[in-house]
Scaffold this active site. Structure first.
Site: not given
Lengths: 428, 348
Positions: A307, A65
């Site tokens: 991923d 993130l």
């Protein structure tokens, strides 16, 4: 707020459900699924979803993130917005942040940012070793106490067998799961592409499948000895699927996942030196890809992950081998899974299960299911919506996707998180 | 499903002619013979000397060497001067990128200095493709070696040498000996030999110095040099780098010479008129015995001379293709304009 979604095809593998019916939500949770409203239920809002599909919000076991730190592009706010646009409402973020998530302080920072963004669950994964260096153990108990749902080494597997043995044995007494990426750095050498015909032709430094399989063999032995519950992340080789199948047959408490791009791409895509296809583990042969797909079909592979790795533009604007590996995947996870269903590679139940129920069960968390009293996280899909994934519409701060320009059938119309609408197509 | 089995060829222009030279893969026989024939025209048939011609007068060529090189760079510079081009050579590993300037910024800066062509050597496979993707449309890229991928001008000069000595590449048996795995020269040589329809291409070396999938290159593999050299017309020896011993791929230079070194005795296994080639610089007593390197069948020094003519040919062919394309586009515009005028004069 009481909400009713009417006449949708509800696909929820966690309760063997696939039929046209209604969903009733109250106080952020699922009140009931059925043709009739529960007693005393009066909806504040009704959504007519005739012709639409509803699936549990997706659970993604690995998505970066970009926060804390600036190694990756994006922030928890931007990437969770990208997630819900792709129907993903539970995101596990690996510990390869900067600083590394090896202390409660970092875990709490991630949780705080996620609460502020409030569009999806963000589940931090703690680092197994300090700084992910593979030498000293992190405060594993503190990390779990602080809310980490698992421990992992992200893309930096512990190279020392003794250290890993100690880490697994120490962690085994805590009720948690360790996620292991298998890669022998020595065998990987300076490789950047699968050791196949394409690397032979292009002269790209090769990564032998043995870099994964020999590490997996070692890790399976250590997992068995320690008795810990282990999850193997992002398998890329046919042989790895066989090894996991054998381990499961012998009753080992192991699960595994595959990155969605491994199910659609292969080494052939590297032929033009396009650095967008540079990923770790590398895209392998068509045979490997078919074995991975077969693994998902048979259930040997439990989960499909994005991923998601948002990168800065400059990190991909380099010759193949010098570019950073990684692909953004949150916005394309569900569309690509649906593509596999349309191509007849997976049936809808298996496909949805691998991105909802099973990953949630691996982490023992209550999402990924529409059972009564579970969080009302769900996505409404228009199964016939045709759209093209174009660069300008990407919400993630990373634009590094090899799927730009791909056409998809089936698009997320609305996403609900804890019963609140957090995404509506064309309105973000 | 979605895999692309063939990559588009980014080095050809709209007319199917060479715009860049990045690799020989995907080129047709006529692309190669045009270059080889042009190279022939640069050599004076009486004196064997290379002519100076004004073909690239007013054109600016920049040699960008991100990796050190002496011979390739020198022959490129000589070739460029013989074509009367304005040239500039830059050792980039010692300048800009060391200061943290990005690769593309370096390229774009040099492009802004009015370059028409970049000759590029870089340690990363695919670097030439990368540059070709990002240069302005009128700028040409010539690959002078990228990682372990390709070294097309070296392979072309080898083909030129074979043609000179054997008349034609067609139907010949060629053996390439040594470090096949790490060699960009060999990859390009194999492609050139298959495009020109050599009868058989053999690679000879220990498994640790061969790529995992030699079949992808279309070659026959021999681990035994005596067997592999039998009846071949051309022997190409490859330079053995020191690093190969350090990374435990082979035990020692001495053992390598024992098993794979080209000696007079082994040379006798090939056809009596076989030629011996080497891209240089040679390691005497490692991959080749001095008696062979300096012997009558060796054409190693001629390769160097021909290298100049071949590089001149590549550059002049690329620039004349560009001129031809420009003319073609002008003609098309003109005929479109004429059509428009005709329509205006004869409204229906």
């Amino acid at each position: 707020m009481r909400l009713a979604i009417l006449n949708a095809r509800v696909i929820d593998p966690s309760q063997d459900l696939d039929k046209v019916t209604n969903i009733y939500m109250a106080r952020g949770r699922i009140a009931e699924i059925g043709d009739e409203a529960p007693e005393g239920f009066s909806a504040d809002q009704e959504i007519d979803a005739t012709g639409k599909w509803v699936v549990p919000g997706l659970v993604d076991l690995q998505a970066r993130l970009g926060e804390p730190g600036s190694i990756f592009a994006g922030s928890i706010a931007s990437e969770t917005r990208a997630a819900v646009a792709g129907g993903v409402t539970t995101i596990c973020c690996p510990p390869d942040t900067n600083p590394v998530n090896d202390t409660q302080a970092v875990t709490e920072l991630i949780q705080r940012r996620a609460r502020q963004a409030a569009t999806a669950y963000v589940m931090p994964i703690g680092a197994l070793t300090q700084g992910l260096e593979g030498k000293l153990l992190s405060g594993i108990y503190s990390l779990i106490e602080g809310g980490c749902v698992a421990l992992s080494q992200a893309n930096r597997p512990v190279q020392s067998a003794l250290t890993l043995k100690n880490a697994l044995e120490y962690t085994a007494s805590l009720d948690t799961v360790v996620m292991l990426r298998c890669e022998d750095q020595d065998l990987k050498n300076n490789g950047v592409a699968h050791d196949g015909p394409v690397a032979s032709r292009l002269g790209l430094p090769p990564i032998t499948p043995a870099a994964e399989t020999s590490a997996l063999a070692r890790d399976l032995v250590l997992v068995e000895e320690s008795g810990i519950r282990a999850h193997f992340s992002q398998l890329s080789c046919a042989r790895s699927v066989e090894m996991i199948a054998e381990a499961k047959k012998r009753g080992l408490p192991v699960t595994c996942d595959v990155a969605i791009h491994q199910l659609l791409l292969s080494e052939m895509d590297v032929l033009s030196f396009n650095s967008l296809f540079h990923v770790s583990p590398p895209l392998r042969s068509l045979r490997d890809r078919d074995a991975l797909l077969a693994g998902v079909r048979s259930g040997v592979i439990d989960a499909i992950v994005s991923d998601h790795t948002p990168l800065h533009r400059d990190d991909k604007l380099l010759p193949f081998g010098e570019s950073q590996p990684g692909i953004i995947g949150l916005e394309t996870l569900l569309p690509l899974v649906l593509k596999l269903v349309q191509e007849g590679q997976l049936d809808i139940t298996t496909a949805i299960k691998a991105v909802t129920q099973t990953p949630a069960e691996i982490l023992q968390i209550p999402t990924g299911s529409l059972q009564t009293s579970r969080p009302a996280d769900l996505a409404i899909i228009d199964p016939e919506g045709i759209w093209t994934f174009d660069k300008d519409s990407i919400i993630s701060e990373g634009k590094n996707s090899p799927f730009i320009g791909w056409e998809f059938i089936g698009k997320v119309e609305q996403t609900f998180f804890q019963g609140r609408p957090v995404y509506k197509n064309n309105e973000v | 499903m979605t895999a692309r089995l063939t990559a588009p060829n980014p080095q050809l222009n709209e007319l199917g002619k060479l715009k860049h030279l990045l690799t020989l893969e995907g080129l047709k026989q006529h692309h190669l013979t045009e270059i080889l024939d042009t190279a022939e025209s640069f050599i004076d048939p009486n004196t064997n000397k290379i002519k100076k011609v004004p073909l690239l007068r007013g054109k600016s060529i920049m040699n960008l060497f991100f990796e050190p090189s002496t011979r390739t760079r020198t022959t490129f510079e000589i070739a460029e001067k013989r074509l009367s081009a304005d040239i500039e050579s830059l050792d980039i590993q010692t300048s800009a990128t060391k200061k943290g300037e990005s690769l593309l910024d370096t390229l774009w800066n040099l492009q802004a200095m009015q370059a028409d062509m970049f000759v590029i050597r870089h340690a990363e496979s695919g670097a030439a493709h990368f540059f070709a993707q990002h240069v302005a449309p009128h700028v040409h890229v010539l690959n002078a070696g990228d990682g372990q991928h390709a070294h097309p001008t070296q392979a072309l000069l080898d083909m030129f040498t074979i043609r000179k000595k054997k008349g034609d590449v067609f139907d010949l048996k060629v053996a390439i000996v040594g470090d096949i795995l790490h060699s960009r020269v060999v990859r390009s040589q194999i492609q050139a030999l298959s495009i020109l329809e050599a009868r058989e291409i053999r690679v000879i070396g220990p498994k640790t110095l061969l790529p995992e999938h030699p079949e992808a290159l279309g070659v026959h593999v021999y681990h035994d040099i005596e067997e592999g050299l039998k009846d071949v017309d051309v022997i190409i020896m490859v330079r053995l780098q020191n690093e190969r011993m350090k990374s435990a791929l082979i035990p020692s230079e001495k053992e390598f010479f024992k098993r794979y070194g080209l000696t007079e005795k082994r040379l006798a296994l090939a056809k009596p008129d076989a030629i011996v080639m080497h891209p240089g610089p040679i390691n005497r007593g490692v991959e080749i015995d001095s008696a062979v390197a300096d012997g009558p069948q060796s054409v190693i020094l001629e390769q160097v001379t021909y290298g100049i003519a071949v590089r001149m040919a590549v550059m002049s062919v690329i620039m004349s293709n560009a001129a031809q394309l420009a003319q073609h586009q002008a003609e098309q515009e003109q005929s479109a304009l004429a059509e428009e005028n005709a329509e205006m004069e004869n409204p229906q």
